[in-house]
Design an enzyme around this catalytic site. Structure first.
Site, PDB file in Angstrom:
ATOM      1  N   GLU A 372       3.599  -7.751   4.211  1.00 25.31           N
ATOM      2  CA  GLU A 372       3.497  -7.427   5.645  1.00 25.31           C
ATOM      3  C   GLU A 372       4.240  -8.461   6.496  1.00 25.31           C
ATOM      4  OE1 GLU A 372       2.500  -4.557   6.510  1.00 25.31           O
ATOM      5  OE2 GLU A 372       1.695  -4.045   4.548  1.00 25.31           O
ATOM      6  N   HIS A 503      -0.306   7.705   2.532  1.00 30.06           N
ATOM      7  CA  HIS A 503       0.973   8.057   3.156  1.00 30.06           C
ATOM      8  C   HIS A 503       1.153   9.554   3.386  1.00 30.06           C
ATOM      9  CE1 HIS A 503       1.257   4.061   1.517  1.00 30.06           C
ATOM     10  NE2 HIS A 503       2.315   3.822   2.256  1.00 30.06           N
TER      11      HIS A 503
HETATM   12  C1  KAW Z   1       3.175  -1.880  -2.494  1.00 27.85           C
HETATM   13  C2  KAW Z   1       4.192  -2.453  -1.770  1.00 27.85           C
HETATM   14  C3  KAW Z   1       4.348  -3.807  -1.868  1.00 27.85           C
HETATM   15  C4  KAW Z   1       3.515  -4.598  -2.659  1.00 27.85           C
HETATM   16  C5  KAW Z   1       2.504  -4.045  -3.386  1.00 27.85           C
HETATM   17  C6  KAW Z   1       2.359  -2.679  -3.296  1.00 27.85           C
HETATM   18  N1  KAW Z   1       1.479  -1.920  -3.873  1.00 27.85           N
HETATM   19  C7  KAW Z   1       1.728  -0.630  -3.449  1.00 27.85           C
HETATM   20  C8  KAW Z   1       2.756  -0.582  -2.639  1.00 27.85           C
HETATM   21  C9  KAW Z   1       3.362   0.588  -1.964  1.00 27.85           C
HETATM   22  C10 KAW Z   1       2.601   0.997  -0.716  1.00 27.85           C
HETATM   23  C11 KAW Z   1       1.208   1.493  -1.090  1.00 27.85           C
HETATM   24  O1  KAW Z   1       0.199   0.846  -0.774  1.00 27.85           O
HETATM   25  O2  KAW Z   1       1.115   2.544  -1.714  1.00 27.85           O
HETATM   26  N2  KAW Z   1       2.491  -0.130   0.229  1.00 27.85           N
HETATM   27  C12 KAW Z   1       2.078   0.007   1.466  1.00 27.85           C
HETATM   28  O3  KAW Z   1       1.741   1.094   1.941  1.00 27.85           O
HETATM   29  C13 KAW Z   1       2.032  -1.223   2.363  1.00 27.85           C
HETATM   30  C14 KAW Z   1       1.919  -0.851   3.848  1.00 27.85           C
HETATM   31  C15 KAW Z   1       3.247  -0.890   4.608  1.00 27.85           C
HETATM   32  O4  KAW Z   1       3.556  -2.227   4.929  1.00 27.85           O
HETATM   33  O5  KAW Z   1       4.296  -0.454   3.827  1.00 27.85           O
HETATM   34  C16 KAW Z   1       3.145  -0.071   5.925  1.00 27.85           C
HETATM   35  C17 KAW Z   1       2.788   1.416   5.673  1.00 27.85           C
HETATM   36  C18 KAW Z   1       2.564   2.111   6.972  1.00 27.85           C
HETATM   37  C19 KAW Z   1       3.602   2.807   7.545  1.00 27.85           C
HETATM   38  C20 KAW Z   1       3.390   3.453   8.760  1.00 27.85           C
HETATM   39  C21 KAW Z   1       2.158   3.401   9.373  1.00 27.85           C
HETATM   40  C22 KAW Z   1       1.132   2.706   8.779  1.00 27.85           C
HETATM   41  C23 KAW Z   1       1.331   2.054   7.575  1.00 27.85           C
HETATM   42  N3  KAW Z   1       4.443  -0.123   6.576  1.00 27.85           N
HETATM   43  C24 KAW Z   1       4.616  -0.755   7.747  1.00 27.85           C
HETATM   44  O6  KAW Z   1       3.687  -1.284   8.318  1.00 27.85           O
HETATM   45  C25 KAW Z   1       5.982  -0.777   8.332  1.00 27.85           C
HETATM   46  C26 KAW Z   1       6.160  -1.265   9.596  1.00 27.85           C
HETATM   47  C27 KAW Z   1       7.412  -1.291  10.165  1.00 27.85           C
HETATM   48  C28 KAW Z   1       8.500  -0.843   9.489  1.00 27.85           C
HETATM   49  C29 KAW Z   1       8.344  -0.349   8.219  1.00 27.85           C
HETATM   50  C30 KAW Z   1       7.079  -0.316   7.640  1.00 27.85           C
HETATM   51 ZN    ZN Z   2       5.461  -2.113   3.873  1.00 25.97          ZN
END
Ligand code: KAW
Ligand code: ZN
Length: 630
Positions: A372, A503
């Site tokens: 993050e 997601h």
């Molecule tokens: C993952 C990624 C990195 C490390 C370990 C991991 N384990 C699993 C994953 C993939 C995925 C998951 O949990 O399935 N990871 C995430 O969802 C982390 C959250 C995020 O940082 O990617 C987040 C997702 C999100 C997007 C939109 C609204 C709410 C949550 N993305 C962001 O916050 C974000 C912000 C600005 C730009 C791009 C992404």
């Molecule tokens: Zn992310």
């Protein structure tokens, strides 16, 4: 003074004389400035309303959020209409042309107000179902009113329990309380998202999502990367299956070769790090970082400070003053419902940046914290770009930054440095190194098919190839085929298991993580070279290398002002995604796995076998009757 006034008059006159001139680049640039100033007012308001709802899910906050989203969509539409005053597609000034292109691409805002409100409502419904879900009637519980949220309870059960029945309860219960309540809203969402995409000139919403990569044959390229990694995944899969069959002896494993999906230490079987104790090549040499953190009284704040230090030691930016005050770094204990899934927030006013996550003191959360923080670092680096360029070079780049740093932080060498390895453990011990690589493989290699398949499923839905009554069947076709996992309990076509993953209800594309998991190894290798690292890739720690930090910063500063191959070239010198650095990183483990599974059958059948319950049978009977009578 006089000459300044004259110059100003001349300037104004020259613009005035060219009003109506669709090719006047000077006037076009002034309009872009105005757009940017306005966007820096409208976007923060929408973000603030969304933040308030995300950190306190109430109907009232939902109404405020919908109102703010409507206001933003009206601004988007107005701006789009104004872009029509310019012949921007024929501008020779590339940067201005690209800004126009992005401003004109307004996504769902193109919909008429009533439909915009319908799609926003469908999404809000699904998001609040997901974030409020609780599962009750845990085996052994006497009190039926005791119910459990995903974070932390169900996640911890999936991570730690070795009780088949308890795991199946959490797995099934989570799907009953989330996905199963969503198919109507999801269908509505698909219909309207496709309608918006069509109005914007795309074939469907999947086509629109893929356009963010500006890549010809994007689907084909993803498939090729996936094929390049499949053999490595099959080795890990065969090894995990062998060990799990030993752990759960007497329990049913399908003859078709898949692993029951509730046994892999994670609610979606997407990351298998929690099986490390079972799968470590040298069980006597643990990597018990979580225990070390707890022994040292780690707090959420200490984890963030540690992460921030890694960034600043590379010469990157510290968190701005308001960050710690305004962020939500722990799950609130006052009973309010929040969206616990981690996220990073740019308020587009160049001063507000936040993280929202329900942190626990564990190694996994330390990695998520870096992930993050990587997003926020990107926000900080590109904050002086025009608003429309404040994005990653492609969505996978944004996901990769924090992970690249975490590849260094997780090395035994670095853990020793920050006192998270036991004093008697030698970071150069080759057995410990192999354990470390296994731990990394359980997070990175295990994730590959999952990262690939979610959007395979959604792209088919958006194309209209998968209809509502096939949502679950097609979901499991992909899970069985690509990931080699099977459902532990019968599935029905009234289930909607894709909806149990954040997601999907949250409408966040997922191929970005697959892309990130490939390119982060390309970035890691290039930065290690910059940091002067010699030796195997998995041993590299770029800590304190300002040379590496400068490269990373130069790339991030571009935002999305250039196409991603330019940004990739700024770090790696390459212009293509490529799996060879990931394969190189895991080479020693690949050799070890090959020996370990030499008597195993690698892989699994494409189909899972008998997984369907009555709902599916009913459907088959209808199809049979239809065939007979036609
Ligand atoms: C993952 C990624 C990195 C490390 C370990 C991991 N384990 C699993 C994953 C993939 C995925 C998951 O949990 O399935 N990871 C995430 O969802 C982390 C959250 C995020 O940082 O990617 C987040 C997702 C999100 C997007 C939109 C609204 C709410 C949550 N993305 C962001 O916050 C974000 C912000 C600005 C730009 C791009 C992404
Ligand atoms: Zn992310």
């Amino acid at each position: 003074m006089l000459w300044k006034a004259c110059a100003l008059l001349f300037f104004v006159a020259s613009i005035g004389s060219s009003f109506g001139d669709r090719n006047n680049i000077t006037a076009a640039k002034i309009w872009l400035e105005e757009y940017n100033t306005e966007a820096e007012k409208v976007r923060p308001e929408a973000q603030e309303a969304s933040w308030t709802w995300n950190t306190n899910i109430t109907d009232y906050n939902n109404r405020l959020k919908l109102e703010a989203e409507k206001k933003k969509s009206e601004f988007d539409k107005r701006s789009y209409n104004q872009t029509l005053n310019w012949d921007w597609k024929n501008f020779t000034e590339i940067n201005a042309k690209r800004q126009f292109y992005k401003i004109a691409d307004i996504g769902e805002s193109v919909l008429p107000t009533d439909k915009f409100q319908q799609i926003t409502k469908a999404k809000s419904n699904m998001q609040s179902v997901y974030s409020k879900a609780r599962v009750c009637n845990k085996p052994g519980d006497q009190d039926p009113s005791k119910c459990y949220p995903l974070n932390p309870t169900l996640e911890n059960i999936m991570a730690k329990s070795t009780d088949w029945k308890e795991l199946a309860w959490a797995w099934e219960g989570w799907r009953n309380e989330t996905g199963r309540k969503m198919p109507d809203d999801y269908e509505k969402f698909v219909e309207l998202a496709n309608e918006a995409a069509g109005m914007n000139g795309y074939t469907d919403n999947g086509d629109y999502w893929r356009s963010w990569y500006e890549t010809e044959n994007f689907e084909k390229q993803m498939e090729e990367l996936f094929i390049g990694l499949k053999d490595l995944y099959k080795l890990l899969h065969a090894y995990a299956r062998k060990k799990l069959k030993e752990r759960f002896v007497g329990h049913p494993f399908p003859d078709s070769g898949q692993i029951p999906a509730h046994l892999l230490g994670n609610m979606w079987a997407q990351s298998w790090g929690n099986l490390f104790t079972l799968l470590a090549p040298y069980p006597g040499k643990p990597l018990d970082v979580t225990e070390m953190m707890r022994e040292q009284n780690y707090t959420t704040r200490k984890m963030f400070d540690l992460s921030e230090k890694f960034f600043t030691d590379l010469g990157l930016d510290p968190m701005p003053p308001k960050f710690y005050n305004d962020s939500m770094l722990d799950k609130p204990e006052d009973g309010r419902d929040v969206v616990c899934h981690a996220s990073a927030w740019d308020f587009y006013n160049r001063k507000d940046f936040r993280i929202k996550q329900c942190t626990q003191v564990t190694m996994d959360w330390l990695i998520t914290t870096h992930h993050e923080m990587g997003h926020v670092q990107y926000f900080l680096q590109y904050k002086d770009q025009p608003v429309v360029f404040r994005r990653g070079a492609n969505p996978g780049f944004h996901e990769a930054i924090g992970d690249v740093l975490a590849l260094s932080v997780s090395t035994p060498k670095h853990l020793k440095k920050i006192n998270l390895l036991r004093p008697n453990q030698n970071p150069d011990d080759e057995e410990l190194q192999l354990n470390f690589l296994m731990n990394q493989a359980l997070k990175k290699i295990a994730f590959i098919p999952f990262g690939y398949l979610i959007d395979q499923w959604r792209w088919k839905v958006f194309k209209g190839e998968t209809k509502k009554d096939e949502y679950n069947e097609d979901w499991w076709n992909l899970r069985c085929k690509h990931q080699g996992v099977s459902p532990p309990v019968q599935r029905f076509n009234t289930d909607f298991d894709a909806g149990s993953k954040f997601h999907v209800p949250n409408n966040t594309p997922y191929i970005r993580y697959f892309v990130s998991y490939v390119i982060q190894f390309q970035f890691h290798k290039a930065l290690c070279k910059e940091a002067g690292h010699n030796g195997p890739l998995h041993k590299c720690d770029i800590d304190q290398s300002t040379e590496a930090g400068n490269k990373l910063a130069a790339m991030m500063k571009l935002g999305s002002s250039k196409e991603w191959p330019d940004a990739m070239e700024a770090i790696t010198g390459q212009r293509k995604m490529n799996v060879s650095d990931l394969i190189e990183y895991f080479a020693p483990l690949e050799d070890w796995l090959k020996k370990e599974v030499k008597n195993e059958t690698l892989g699994w059948d494409d189909q899972c076998g008998r997984i369907w319950g009555n709902g599916m049978r009913t459907k088959s009977i209808f199809i049979a009757i239809y065939i007979i009578f036609h």
